[in-house]
Design an enzyme around this catalytic site. Structure first.
Site, PDB file in Angstrom:
ATOM      1  N   HIS A 174      24.962  -2.349  -4.116  1.00  0.00           N
ATOM      2  CA  HIS A 174      25.277  -1.220  -3.238  1.00  0.00           C
ATOM      3  C   HIS A 174      26.665  -0.627  -3.510  1.00  0.00           C
ATOM      4  O   HIS A 174      26.863   0.576  -3.362  1.00  0.00           O
ATOM      5  CB  HIS A 174      25.147  -1.651  -1.770  1.00  0.00           C
ATOM      6  CG  HIS A 174      23.725  -1.915  -1.367  1.00  0.00           C
ATOM      7  ND1 HIS A 174      23.199  -3.190  -1.287  1.00  0.00           N
ATOM      8  CD2 HIS A 174      22.713  -1.065  -1.071  1.00  0.00           C
ATOM      9  CE1 HIS A 174      21.919  -3.104  -0.940  1.00  0.00           C
ATOM     10  NE2 HIS A 174      21.612  -1.840  -0.802  1.00  0.00           N
ATOM     11  N   GLU A 198      17.804  -1.017   4.535  1.00  0.00           N
ATOM     12  CA  GLU A 198      18.529  -2.247   4.892  1.00  0.00           C
ATOM     13  C   GLU A 198      19.861  -1.955   5.562  1.00  0.00           C
ATOM     14  O   GLU A 198      20.428  -2.812   6.222  1.00  0.00           O
ATOM     15  CB  GLU A 198      18.788  -3.112   3.642  1.00  0.00           C
ATOM     16  CG  GLU A 198      17.560  -3.464   2.846  1.00  0.00           C
ATOM     17  CD  GLU A 198      17.586  -2.791   1.499  1.00  0.00           C
ATOM     18  OE1 GLU A 198      17.902  -1.588   1.442  1.00  0.00           O
ATOM     19  OE2 GLU A 198      17.278  -3.461   0.492  1.00  0.00           O
ATOM     20  N   ASP A 259      10.271  11.536   6.874  1.00  0.00           N
ATOM     21  CA  ASP A 259       9.989  11.640   5.450  1.00  0.00           C
ATOM     22  C   ASP A 259      11.102  12.463   4.802  1.00  0.00           C
ATOM     23  O   ASP A 259      11.284  13.637   5.115  1.00  0.00           O
ATOM     24  CB  ASP A 259       8.630  12.323   5.268  1.00  0.00           C
ATOM     25  CG  ASP A 259       8.250  12.502   3.808  1.00  0.00           C
ATOM     26  OD1 ASP A 259       9.097  12.274   2.929  1.00  0.00           O
ATOM     27  OD2 ASP A 259       7.097  12.884   3.550  1.00  0.00           O
ATOM     28  N   ASP A 293      18.708   6.074  -2.503  1.00  0.00           N
ATOM     29  CA  ASP A 293      18.467   4.629  -2.568  1.00  0.00           C
ATOM     30  C   ASP A 293      17.009   4.394  -2.208  1.00  0.00           C
ATOM     31  O   ASP A 293      16.686   3.822  -1.168  1.00  0.00           O
ATOM     32  CB  ASP A 293      19.408   3.905  -1.604  1.00  0.00           C
ATOM     33  CG  ASP A 293      19.270   2.390  -1.691  1.00  0.00           C
ATOM     34  OD1 ASP A 293      18.700   1.909  -2.682  1.00  0.00           O
ATOM     35  OD2 ASP A 293      19.726   1.702  -0.765  1.00  0.00           O
TER      36      ASP A 293
END
Length: 422
Positions: A174, A198, A259, A293
């Site tokens: 990251h 996450e 989305d 990501d």
């Protein structure tokens, strides 16, 4: 001892003097046998009696493997797809050499299956020793017991059976994804993250004290809440001045459970004029940096095609950036010397998106790699800059980067490690 159960069987082999028992359970049904593991451990992993009064007898360890036989990996038969995958099914569940293999969580969301495991691998030099981990759980006053965080197992996250992130590789991945692009921009105030369920990408962005707002667009809300419950280290912002224990609660964070493809097209797509703007005015303000990501471009599912091949989405990304805006994305495992050209191999999406970015008008595009993500292979990233002048910061030397880090001293000691990624 062998027992036949209709078309299935169970067998036991014991070595009493060695304190060892092996169990083989075979069934012909399609259901997974993973739920019976806690029962097997409770019934058979029984400590021996102490040889003398006061002797500390540890609970026996359990080595196990789980294999699916007779099912095609492409079959979406219940959990078959994830449990027969190369990462989760073969490398973890099917391998009985792990000293510790413990399920933390298994969650089916409307979009994907999440599996989280604690692992101690004796073949991995960076892994803890199982004996040290066991001692860290005791109250014996040992160094291990006083510093259990140093001997914790590696926590690994799988999405639909594909390895996504690990505790040992969290910082390496990251930091490499976020900071090169953030430091290439002179003064990033508005940042967008595509994916990042996450919370670790958000954590790294919020370390920059220039950031006034970070919008994270993640389609899977259950992924975010599951990560908050079981992957607290990934989204811990408690050591960032003015932030919160959970990065999502930071006042600068704006998390949207939508989305991302539709989100950007609806706000920055071609043909969206002033009369059609139906969202909050702030949604239409451009971003200084966008960080993608999301899924690896090599993953062969329809959503990947939308992320890397849909011209309308990619154009909306370009139009959502400021004149000196920057986009950063991960491109999966780095190509090897004997791999074919991206255009003809499994990395086709990587070649396509690079071509799209250049055609749309990004003036400077760079690919870089790093080896600290705990994926087994070097990982590759791409950064694209709308303005050629951003190359000045991109090619800064180590001393210049150190100065930039000190100016952005919002965060903690991890900043001192960032130089290695530039």
């Amino acid at each position: 001892c062998v027992g036949v159960l209709l078309e299935s069987h169970i067998s036991f082999h014991t070595w009493p003097t060695e304190g060892v028992i092996t169990l083989d359970l075979f069934t012909c049904g399609a259901a997974t046998l993973l739920p019976v593991l806690p029962v097997i451990e409770r019934l058979f992993a029984i400590p021996r009696p102490p040889f003398f009064e006061g002797e500390e007898v540890r609970k026996p360890g359990m080595l196990w493997s789980h294999k699916l036989r007779g099912f095609s990996a492409e079959m979406e038969h219940g959990d078959t797809y994830a449990l027969s995958s190369a990462d989760l099914g073969e490398d973890v569940l099917g391998d009985n050499t792990y000293d510790l293999k413990e399920e933390v969580a298994s969650v089916q969301t409307p979009f994907q299956r999440i599996d989280i495991y604690n692992l101690i691998d004796p073949r991995d030099p960076s892994s803890s020793f199982f004996a040290d981990y066991q001692r860290s759980l005791s109250n014996d006053g040992s160094y291990q017991a006083q510093h259990p965080e140093l001997f914790a197992p590696n926590k690994v996250v799988f999405l639909d059976g594909v390895k996504q992130s690990t505790l040992n590789g969290d910082a390496g991945y990251h930091e490499s994804l976020v900071h090169p692009g953030m430091f290439a921009h002179d003064h990033p105030k508005r940042v967008a993250i595509i994916g990042g369920g996450e919370g670790a990408t958000l954590r790294e962005v919020l370390k920059h004290d220039t950031v006034e707002k970070c919008t994270m667009v993640e389609i899977d809300e259950l992924m975010v809440t599951t990560s908050h419950k079981h992957l607290k280290e990934w989204s811990d912002c408690s050591d960032i001045v003015g932030s919160a224990e959970w990065c999502v609660d930071d006042p600068r964070a704006d998390v949207r459970y939508e989305d991302a493809v539709a989100w950007f097209i609806d706000r920055f797509g071609e043909g969206v004029d002033e009369k059609e703007k139906k969202f909050d005015k702030d949604d239409y303000k451009p971003f200084d940096v966008i960080i993608m990501d999301a899924l690896d471009p090599q993953v062969n599912i329809p959503f990947t095609e939308m992320l890397y091949k849909q011209p309308a989405f990619l154009q909306s990304i370009y139009d959502s950036l400021t004149e000196d805006g920057i986009i950063v994305m991960q491109l999966g495992d780095a190509p090897r010397i004997h791999d074919p050209s991206d255009q003809v191999g499994r990395n086709e999406n990587r070649a396509i998106i690079t071509e799209h970015l250049l055609r749309m008008g990004f003036e400077s595009v760079h690919v870089y790699e790093e080896m600290h993500s705990d994926f087994g292979d070097p990982w590759s990233y791409l950064v694209a800059m709308k303005n050629f002048t951003a190359r000045t910061n991109w090619y800064s030397n180590a001393a210049q980067i150190e100065v930039a880090i000190q100016k952005k001293n919002q965060a903690h000691s991890l900043w001192k490690e960032c130089t290695s990624f530039f």
